[in-house]
Design a protein around this motif. Structure first.
Motif, PDB file in Angstrom:
ATOM      1  N   THR A 118       0.846  -1.184   0.000  1.00 27.20           N
ATOM      2  CA  THR A 118       0.000   0.000   0.000  1.00 27.20           C
ATOM      3  C   THR A 118       0.887   1.241   0.000  1.00 27.20           C
ATOM      4  O   THR A 118       1.880   1.307   0.730  1.00 27.20           O
ATOM      5  CB  THR A 118      -0.864   0.015   1.278  1.00 27.20           C
ATOM      6  N   GLY A 122       1.194   1.880  -6.008  1.00 30.40           N
ATOM      7  CA  GLY A 122      -0.149   1.947  -5.450  1.00 30.40           C
ATOM      8  C   GLY A 122      -1.005   3.090  -5.961  1.00 30.40           C
ATOM      9  O   GLY A 122      -2.227   2.987  -5.992  1.00 30.40           O
ATOM     10  N   ARG A 166      -1.133  -7.151  -3.418  1.00 30.40           N
ATOM     11  CA  ARG A 166      -0.926  -5.925  -2.636  1.00 30.40           C
ATOM     12  C   ARG A 166      -1.054  -6.251  -1.154  1.00 30.40           C
ATOM     13  O   ARG A 166      -2.032  -6.853  -0.729  1.00 30.40           O
ATOM     14  CB  ARG A 166      -1.999  -4.926  -3.043  1.00 30.40           C
ATOM     15  N   PRO A 212      -0.512  -4.797   3.109  1.00 35.49           N
ATOM     16  CA  PRO A 212      -0.431  -3.578   3.930  1.00 35.49           C
ATOM     17  C   PRO A 212       1.009  -3.326   4.384  1.00 35.49           C
ATOM     18  O   PRO A 212       1.681  -4.232   4.875  1.00 35.49           O
ATOM     19  CB  PRO A 212      -1.343  -3.881   5.117  1.00 35.49           C
ATOM     20  N   TYR A 257       0.302   0.010   8.546  1.00 38.14           N
ATOM     21  CA  TYR A 257      -0.802   0.508   7.715  1.00 38.14           C
ATOM     22  C   TYR A 257      -2.119   0.458   8.475  1.00 38.14           C
ATOM     23  O   TYR A 257      -2.976   1.314   8.307  1.00 38.14           O
ATOM     24  CB  TYR A 257      -0.907  -0.320   6.423  1.00 38.14           C
ATOM     25  N   MET A 280      -8.358   0.130   2.852  1.00 37.14           N
ATOM     26  CA  MET A 280      -7.667  -0.016   1.570  1.00 37.14           C
ATOM     27  C   MET A 280      -8.496   0.550   0.413  1.00 37.14           C
ATOM     28  O   MET A 280      -7.961   1.157  -0.510  1.00 37.14           O
ATOM     29  CB  MET A 280      -7.305  -1.480   1.324  1.00 37.14           C
ATOM     30  N   SER A 339      -3.718   2.851  -2.320  1.00 39.37           N
ATOM     31  CA  SER A 339      -3.487   1.533  -1.715  1.00 39.37           C
ATOM     32  C   SER A 339      -3.047   0.520  -2.758  1.00 39.37           C
ATOM     33  O   SER A 339      -2.496  -0.519  -2.406  1.00 39.37           O
ATOM     34  CB  SER A 339      -4.763   1.041  -1.035  1.00 39.37           C
TER      35      SER A 339
END
Lengths: 428, 428, 428, 428
Positions: free
Chosen positions: B137, B152, B169, B171, B175, C189, C195
């Protein structure tokens, strides 16, 4: 430490040209490369078409040193700079306006050809709302994933590691010989709603395929391609990265063909000095970019703006330079024809256009042996083509007639040696 | 013609930084930018981290002018050159060896960060035979399709025009706040054969997310990430394009964390002079490239080799420079803390590490207004972050203390003005 | 010829269930399977949830035989047929209307669950103009490429041979334990423009993950998921292929949760007789299909229309059947709890909902051994879950209490034997 | 309630055939369809090739009713069943062995043609380790994403919603007319390492393109295609879903061509009764599937096993049936030639092979009008082709000569009416 130990120890095995030319270069002027030991070579590679005005062209060099001494901006992202303005003004006045392209705009993409191709493809897809793109057999457009997807070279494609999608591959002009009309083929497939070819956003094409082996598209084929684009509402992207900037005898490779591409990519010799620089030139109405949609750190390479503006002013303000390129092109082509007639009228032939010329050999091994022999005798020259079978002459456009003749003499001897050896081997 | 007419007429609307800084820059020295009209600005943008040693650093400039005057090779494809050898030797001796990375090799990818990311991803996929890659992210890695797929930013992703695939993807550190262990989450998903996360070739991560808003990963998180990579046989790619070259107070952003990435990408400040230059640094045994598999015209930007070698020699031969960066980083951070305490202890906070710092504002409009006000008072400064809400200070590492203080004063006033106006507006 | 020679010689090695149950079945009635040799087994697999009303349910069988004898249309593409009309009328009157879904429409996709998932995903992408879709860890939706892309199972994904793209994988309810709110994670997200999660067309979710190991989503989680969908303008697709048709004690698995999915996929027990049949049920206003956009030969399996209508009429006209399912579900759950308490209170636990229940074992080998032992004693039962660690009870909903008790006795003995042997082995 | 209200209210607008035939069918026998009101139609559509043995063939019907009355297994996942064994034995003995395909194995994929195509493509990619596949202009293979990617039809492709990748589209036999050798074209592109066509795993081809408009490949072209596959190590997949099961006068459409495909897909008329059923037939050594890698709920449709075995036994045990198909095919073709000569010798022509025949009209509107007129007079008939311009005759192979003649009479009148009206309109 041996001569190459530092490289062998610290540089990735991916290095490649250095394998053909195992010397350490230190200096260069015009069409000449000089090694650390002082040995001089004629440069028939010219940065793969990046040094059209020769190495360290004194006018450009002077401009750049002056700019440095004045503490001119070097790195400017995409901020306004004096040097960028001068480039834009010069490019518009000297190149675009006289060629009827005054209503085109310039995007400073990242400073590599691949980046300008990526930007051009994005723009075409954005403007049309379609994702498929037509590219051609033996086309070469770069190695980043977006550019690689339209590139034909299997060696490069094989290293992608991800699918290269949203591209329909079509046969280039004359790919199936003179008698097969590849435009008509495309038209049939594009007109057929069940052909499986999704409506393309654009066609991306090189007017001369440099890496692909100096395959040329005729004016007629290009005009038909343009019409095909209009008919099927595809944008016509001409990738003039290698064939542009005067290489074919005019600034753009297509300018005497009576066509107007929607988008043009330029790089390689654009800076005129070998500095990283690339742009996307597009019809005004296609400039539908939002601010910053495609960005990159080195969009504002001001050194390149300085040398590019100086190069345009110096070489393109009138047609003197273009004419000299055409004349030299003829001189090289004639010399090559002589080589062909002498050494292999049945197996060799000349390919290309302008000063983008080569001799097609029976196979890649022969071509490689010839280049190796030529290098041993003072000529830097490389192959291209799908089987690396074309000995490619891509010297600076500013090369002297004496240098041309000397290089052709070396080349002639290399053909004699290699082909003679082959005959001898077969006989034994 | 008005000041910007040439740009407005000829340059694509994609231009963006120039919209925040509507002046035409002409010269620059150290931390100072000067317009055509002679107005001077302190540069807290520094080419988005490309000018760590300031504009036109005299030592580098001298080396480059000398090289030009000597007709040194400018453009060398990937041929061996004297300048390249010197860069390799210096980089290895000054940077790699002392950091225990002596057994790493350098790939000269194309000269942009995006290109080095593309090369790194290709290599990781080739070596592992897998195609999925984990990215985070708010990560930013470039705008060519391969690099964009791991980026991102939705604005940039939206312009892709093709699917951005083969990426999972995850975190980033913190995050979901301090209490959620994002490494454990990844581990659970990677250990679960039915999670739907295909076994990745690699993880690509920034130790400080520059464009993402100065989010930082702790040493602990990075060490756990390295362990996770080992456990699941993924390569660890650190994209140190913005955070590297000294920005965080050490040459690499991760070097005091006790980790050894498998692959490192460097660009931006690598040339030290703002010249396009990028490399991929990889563990010896990962160098499984075949010659020429990933190529590009500007891999051999010898001007950049010259300035880069000079910069390494000058700034990194001992730890003096690193220490000064750390001290200045503290000075800036302290100054920012004061601004935060004064103007918005509840709504503002300082983010970042080393000299990669910023103040998080409540929203992007506020941050933009502050930057605009600062610019009006002589400071070039920009925002970053997912909502452009972070006022980002990325000045040259060579900036003087006086310049820092002056810039912070301007910034302080800008916060006062903008936040004061907001209070006034709400009251009325 | 040995018993299985014909299969071993002529059937692909891909066959799998037959490896767990190495007998040749010939007949079946209700909850009972009978081999060619006349040996009888209680069926706790029920066609993986396809035989909710048991094998050869006499009412359905009678209707089908009558239809055959009357030369009713068997295969009707998507032409209008009497049998299809009756199905539509019955489904609307008995199922949709009473559940407040009267304004939903039915698409007859191809007759497999995977095909209905493919159709649902296409429709969601078409209606929203987006391509990304969210699917969950351990979700299972089928093996055709479109359906496989949203499936989590690595064994199946590994056989794709092409990239499975345009899907963002998210953690299912409780995937990270009770304390982690996976809806809040997704919201963060999806709300973050950087994100890297492109705005999804839809979320596809199972209310109980059958193949994933009987993981259940709570009503609260489902309601929050519905809200998340509304907030981010994603369509909510409930894949009720395995959990629907009464399996959880109501016709739809979600109907007591207070949510209204945008799209529902149904298959497996829909025909009620084990015949291939699948539909997509969608909100009226989402029916933006053009005629024939998604087609297939077996959309009009009229035999299935006949048995499906009979099943709906017979089992769902009032709540008698639903109540009996709930009661039997409790009976089985209680029985399982006893087994857990007796054999492994620390290592075993019951999972699932309604008559979709299972016992989680420490590992897949244990679960497999238990199923094998149970089969040896007359019970057809299988595992599910990411490590095949769940012994899954999926008997016909029409099973008798006696059969339930008998099956649980066999299961109890199998747990005793396998876990006992393990203890013995560890001790020795 | 009007006749179609239930459908209009509850069925998705995606329904399509019913729009051409706005009646509600209730019964069917042989080549005859009967509406709810008792009106009878001759069926020249036959479930788009699914009802080769006619509707409710009495022998098959009897076998199925008997099986139902005996409580035979209906749904068996991929467990061993008596009915499956009988099918395997019969298929091997009656079909494979006599055709020299005894060493081939059968995979029971999901029960739709699309599913067998998905399985075949997965297998080819798995076995070869490559992902690209060649498919042809106007090919039709199904609508799930994997199958759709090799399908040419733009209407269906347009509904995909995701990229359809890893496919190179090539021109079918005679696509560019008689004089262009499309095999040589493919060979050139596949032999050229820079053509941009990545080495394919397989070629998927229909010997007669049913949906594509009854385009036929000659034996010579198919043999050359097989050689091309061997040369480039691609697997040859023949999709015989529509053209197989006797439609062209032999069981497989290719069996008199002297080729042996690596993989064959069969569905449509395989069950013989219109029941969903599909298989993948593969060379023994290609059966590299792991258990369960590609699965699906309805792989074991035992009703279809029963009718399929009965159909094979009844129609294919000797060559009587095949000969009658050939004779009827000639009768239909002769009748069509008469229509062509009578109504439009310049604008109409007959296409196809065996009993897979059609008349090519100048455009889709004409063809549609003819079908509409024919339907009004008691004939169910549809169009196919890239412009829906082919009036396609796909009647049951068991149709009587009387029915053929009656249908041709209706068709003749429809051509007369529609083409006559056109002439009248043009004249007025």
């Amino acid at each position: 430490m041996n001569t190459f130990e530092q490289f062998e120890k610290n540089e990735s095995d991916i290095r490649s040209y250095c394998r053909s030319f195992p010397v350490v270069f230190k200096q260069a002027r015009g069409a000449e490369l000089v090694t650390r030991e002082g040995k001089s070579y004629i440069d028939f590679l010219a940065g793969a078409g990046t040094l059209n005005y020769g190495h360290n062209n004194p006018i450009l060099k002077k401009a750049l040193i002056q700019y440095l001494e004045d503490d001119g901006i070097t790195h400017g992202l995409d901020m306004y700079s004096d040097a960028k303005e001068r480039f834009l003004e010069t490019f518009n006045r000297v190149i675009l306006e006289p060629r009827g392209l005054g209503a085109y705009k310039v995007q400073f993409s990242g400073p590599t050809g691949a980046n300008s191709v990526e930007a051009a493809l994005k723009l075409a897809r954005k403007v049309t709302g379609r994702s498929n793109v037509i590219s051609f057999t033996n086309g070469f457009h770069g190695c980043t994933i977006g550019a690689l997807s339209v590139t034909g070279n299997g060696h490069h494609r094989g290293a992608a590691g991800v699918p290269l999608s949203e591209v329909s591959r079509m046969p280039y002009a004359n790919y199936f010989g003179d008698k097969v009309n590849t435009i008509a083929m495309m038209d049939k497939m594009l007109s057929d709603p069940s052909s499986g070819i999704d409506k393309p956003a654009a066609v991306i094409v090189e007017v001369v395929q440099g890496e692909g082996g100096l395959n040329t598209a005729s004016a007629d084929w290009m005009r038909k391609l343009e019409k095909l684009c209009r008919k099927h509402e595809m944008l016509l992207i001409v990738d003039d990265i290698q064939a542009g900037c005067g290489r074919t005898g005019t600034f753009f490779s297509f300018e005497e063909m009576g066509i107007k591409p929607d988008i043009i990519t330029l790089s390689k010799s654009l800076s005129g000095f070998g500095l990283p620089f690339a742009i996307v030139v597009m019809r005004n109405e296609l400039d539908q970019w939002e601010p910053g949609e495609h960005n990159g750190t080195f969009r504002g390479n001001n050194h390149a703006f300085v040398t590019a503006a100086a190069a345009l002013e110096n070489f393109w303000a009138d047609d003197t330079f273009a004419k000299s390129v055409q004349a030299k092109g003829k001189r090289i082509a004639d010399g090559m024809q002589k080589i062909v007639r002498k050494h292999g009228p049945d197996s060799l032939y000349v390919k290309g256009r302008g000063m983008m010329l080569g001799i097609n050999c029976p196979d890649g091994d022969t071509a490689a042996a010839i280049c190796k022999e030529a290098f041993a005798n003072g000529l830097v020259i490389e192959t291209s083509g799908n089987h690396s079978q074309v000995v490619k002459c891509l010297c600076p456009l500013t090369i002297t007639e004496e240098q041309i003749d000397k290089a052709l003499t070396i080349l002639d001897a290399a053909f004699a040696k290699v082909l003679g050896d082959q005959v001898a081997n077969q006989a034994s």
